[in-house]
Design a protein around this motif. Structure first.
Motif, PDB file in Angstrom:
ATOM      1  N   UNK A  86       0.811  -1.211   0.000  1.00 11.93           N
ATOM      2  CA  UNK A  86       0.000   0.000   0.000  1.00 11.93           C
ATOM      3  C   UNK A  86       0.849   1.267   0.000  1.00 11.93           C
ATOM      4  N   UNK A  87       2.001   1.238   0.695  1.00 12.23           N
ATOM      5  CA  UNK A  87       2.742   2.475   0.971  1.00 12.23           C
ATOM      6  C   UNK A  87       4.131   2.547   0.335  1.00 12.23           C
ATOM      7  N   UNK A  88       4.552   1.521  -0.386  1.00  9.17           N
ATOM      8  CA  UNK A  88       5.915   1.523  -0.921  1.00  9.17           C
ATOM      9  C   UNK A  88       6.144   2.664  -1.906  1.00  9.17           C
ATOM     10  N   UNK A  89       5.086   3.151  -2.565  1.00  7.42           N
ATOM     11  CA  UNK A  89       5.269   4.242  -3.523  1.00  7.42           C
ATOM     12  C   UNK A  89       5.633   5.559  -2.827  1.00  7.42           C
ATOM     13  N   UNK A  90       5.346   5.645  -1.531  1.00  4.17           N
ATOM     14  CA  UNK A  90       5.656   6.867  -0.775  1.00  4.17           C
ATOM     15  C   UNK A  90       7.161   6.962  -0.524  1.00  4.17           C
ATOM     16  N   UNK A  91       7.732   5.879  -0.016  1.00  8.63           N
ATOM     17  CA  UNK A  91       9.175   5.812   0.264  1.00  8.63           C
ATOM     18  C   UNK A  91       9.518   4.334   0.418  1.00  8.63           C
ATOM     19  N   UNK A  92      10.132   3.756  -0.608  1.00  7.92           N
ATOM     20  CA  UNK A  92      10.370   2.318  -0.598  1.00  7.92           C
ATOM     21  C   UNK A  92      11.341   1.895   0.506  1.00  7.92           C
ATOM     22  N   UNK A  93      12.320   2.742   0.802  1.00 10.99           N
ATOM     23  CA  UNK A  93      13.280   2.409   1.855  1.00 10.99           C
ATOM     24  C   UNK A  93      12.588   2.359   3.217  1.00 10.99           C
ATOM     25  N   UNK A  94      11.739   3.330   3.500  1.00 11.17           N
ATOM     26  CA  UNK A  94      11.006   3.339   4.767  1.00 11.17           C
ATOM     27  C   UNK A  94      10.054   2.148   4.846  1.00 11.17           C
ATOM     28  N   UNK A  95       9.407   1.815   3.718  1.00 10.75           N
ATOM     29  CA  UNK A  95       8.494   0.673   3.702  1.00 10.75           C
ATOM     30  C   UNK A  95       9.251  -0.631   3.937  1.00 10.75           C
ATOM     31  N   UNK A  96      10.462  -0.737   3.354  1.00 11.45           N
ATOM     32  CA  UNK A  96      11.276  -1.930   3.569  1.00 11.45           C
ATOM     33  C   UNK A  96      11.744  -2.027   5.016  1.00 11.45           C
ATOM     34  N   UNK A  97      12.100  -0.888   5.616  1.00 10.66           N
ATOM     35  CA  UNK A  97      12.498  -0.875   7.028  1.00 10.66           C
ATOM     36  C   UNK A  97      11.345  -1.329   7.913  1.00 10.66           C
ATOM     37  N   UNK A  98      10.143  -0.894   7.582  1.00 12.33           N
ATOM     38  CA  UNK A  98       8.951  -1.278   8.339  1.00 12.33           C
ATOM     39  C   UNK A  98       8.782  -2.797   8.348  1.00 12.33           C
ATOM     40  N   UNK A  99       8.874  -3.415   7.178  1.00  7.91           N
ATOM     41  CA  UNK A  99       8.707  -4.868   7.086  1.00  7.91           C
ATOM     42  C   UNK A  99       9.857  -5.596   7.784  1.00  7.91           C
ATOM     43  N   UNK A 100      11.063  -5.051   7.690  1.00  9.70           N
ATOM     44  CA  UNK A 100      12.220  -5.681   8.334  1.00  9.70           C
ATOM     45  C   UNK A 100      12.060  -5.713   9.853  1.00  9.70           C
ATOM     46  N   UNK A 101      11.626  -4.593  10.439  1.00 12.81           N
ATOM     47  CA  UNK A 101      11.399  -4.559  11.889  1.00 12.81           C
ATOM     48  C   UNK A 101      10.352  -5.590  12.294  1.00 12.81           C
ATOM     49  N   UNK A 102       9.299  -5.697  11.505  1.00 12.33           N
ATOM     50  CA  UNK A 102       8.251  -6.670  11.818  1.00 12.33           C
ATOM     51  C   UNK A 102       8.789  -8.098  11.707  1.00 12.33           C
ATOM     52  N   UNK A 103       9.567  -8.361  10.663  1.00 13.46           N
ATOM     53  CA  UNK A 103      10.108  -9.706  10.470  1.00 13.46           C
ATOM     54  C   UNK A 103      11.002 -10.112  11.640  1.00 13.46           C
ATOM     55  N   UNK A 104      11.840  -9.189  12.120  1.00 13.95           N
ATOM     56  CA  UNK A 104      12.699  -9.480  13.270  1.00 13.95           C
ATOM     57  C   UNK A 104      11.847  -9.732  14.514  1.00 13.95           C
ATOM     58  N   UNK A 105      10.839  -8.898  14.718  1.00 13.16           N
ATOM     59  CA  UNK A 105       9.952  -9.059  15.871  1.00 13.16           C
ATOM     60  C   UNK A 105       9.244 -10.403  15.846  1.00 13.16           C
TER      61      UNK A 105
END
Length: 237
Positions: A86-105
């Motif tokens: 939904x949000x990767x078009x806004x800032x792909x790096x921030x969207x990737x960081x979001x998913x990475x934090x969730x994956x680690x959690x």
């Protein structure tokens, strides 16, 4: 006709993704809260014998709580993936960081459930009945229950960190009220304060936890409601 249909599909895609993310996020909230209530009901902090008795008499409920948390963790990862789309078009790096934090959690949270399973096995498993004296069994069960609690706090660190890029994306996207994004970022700080206070000064951390966690709770519940009811605000053409 085909051009109009294509535009219609392009405009409905964010709405669909938002509602999918909202539904998954709701599942996360329901299953995780239920698992937390089960642990709070069965684990008696500082009382090993009472904890073993409680787990023994509520073994089925304890198992359901474990499975509930695992399902919530799975739904959490899927939530982040839907929000990434939904949000990767806004800032792909921030969207990737979001998913990475969730994956680690989710990885920490899922592996940490082995501590809960170990506590259940020792408290109820007949195969281990002769391996420990009653007092040893009680203390070992309490050790694994405490490790499960601390492991969840470690996972909470990343559960809080994901709110920072999420809040940023919410502010920048134009899909949601900017105040909601700001509140999500404040919620990140609340999670981190809660985790580090509980580790560094457990009694103080327990006292301030309801206050520092309130912004995060309000932000996340508001975000779920917005995703389910409003979905996204699309530009008027």
């Amino acid at each position: 006709m085909s051009v109009q249909a294509g535009r219609g599909q392009a405009e409905t895609a964010p709405t669909t993704l938002a509602r999918v993310a909202g539904f998954l996020y709701l599942i996360v909230a329901v299953f995780t809260i239920f698992a937390g209530l089960v642990n709070a009901r069965t684990v008696e902090s500082g009382d090993a014998a009472a904890t073993v008795d409680s787990i023994g008499t509520s073994a089925t409920l304890f198992r359901v709580g474990l499975v509930s948390e695992l399902m919530g963790a799975t739904a959490f990862l899927l939530t982040s993936m839907a929000l990434y789309l939904l949000l990767k078009h806004v800032d792909q790096l921030a969207a990737a960081a979001m998913v990475t934090f969730v994956a680690v959690s989710v990885a920490i949270q899922s592996l940490n459930l082995l501590n809960q399973k170990a506590a259940l096995t020792i408290a109820t498993g007949q195969d281990y009945a002769g391996a420990f004296e009653p007092a040893e069994r009680d203390q070992l069960t309490m050790l694994f229950a405490d490790m499960q609690h601390d492991g969840y706090l470690i996972a909470q660190t990343y559960f809080g960190l994901w709110l920072l890029p999420l809040g940023y994306l919410v502010v920048r996207s134009g899909y949601f009220p900017k105040a909601l994004g700001v509140l999500l970022m404040i919620g990140c700080l609340g999670h981190l304060v809660d985790v580090f206070a509980r580790f560094l000064a457990p009694d103080f951390g327990a006292d301030i936890s309801p206050f520092v966690m309130t912004p995060a709770a309000v932000a996340e519940l508001s975000f779920i409601v917005w995703l389910l009811i409003k979905a996204v605000r699309l530009p008027v053409r």
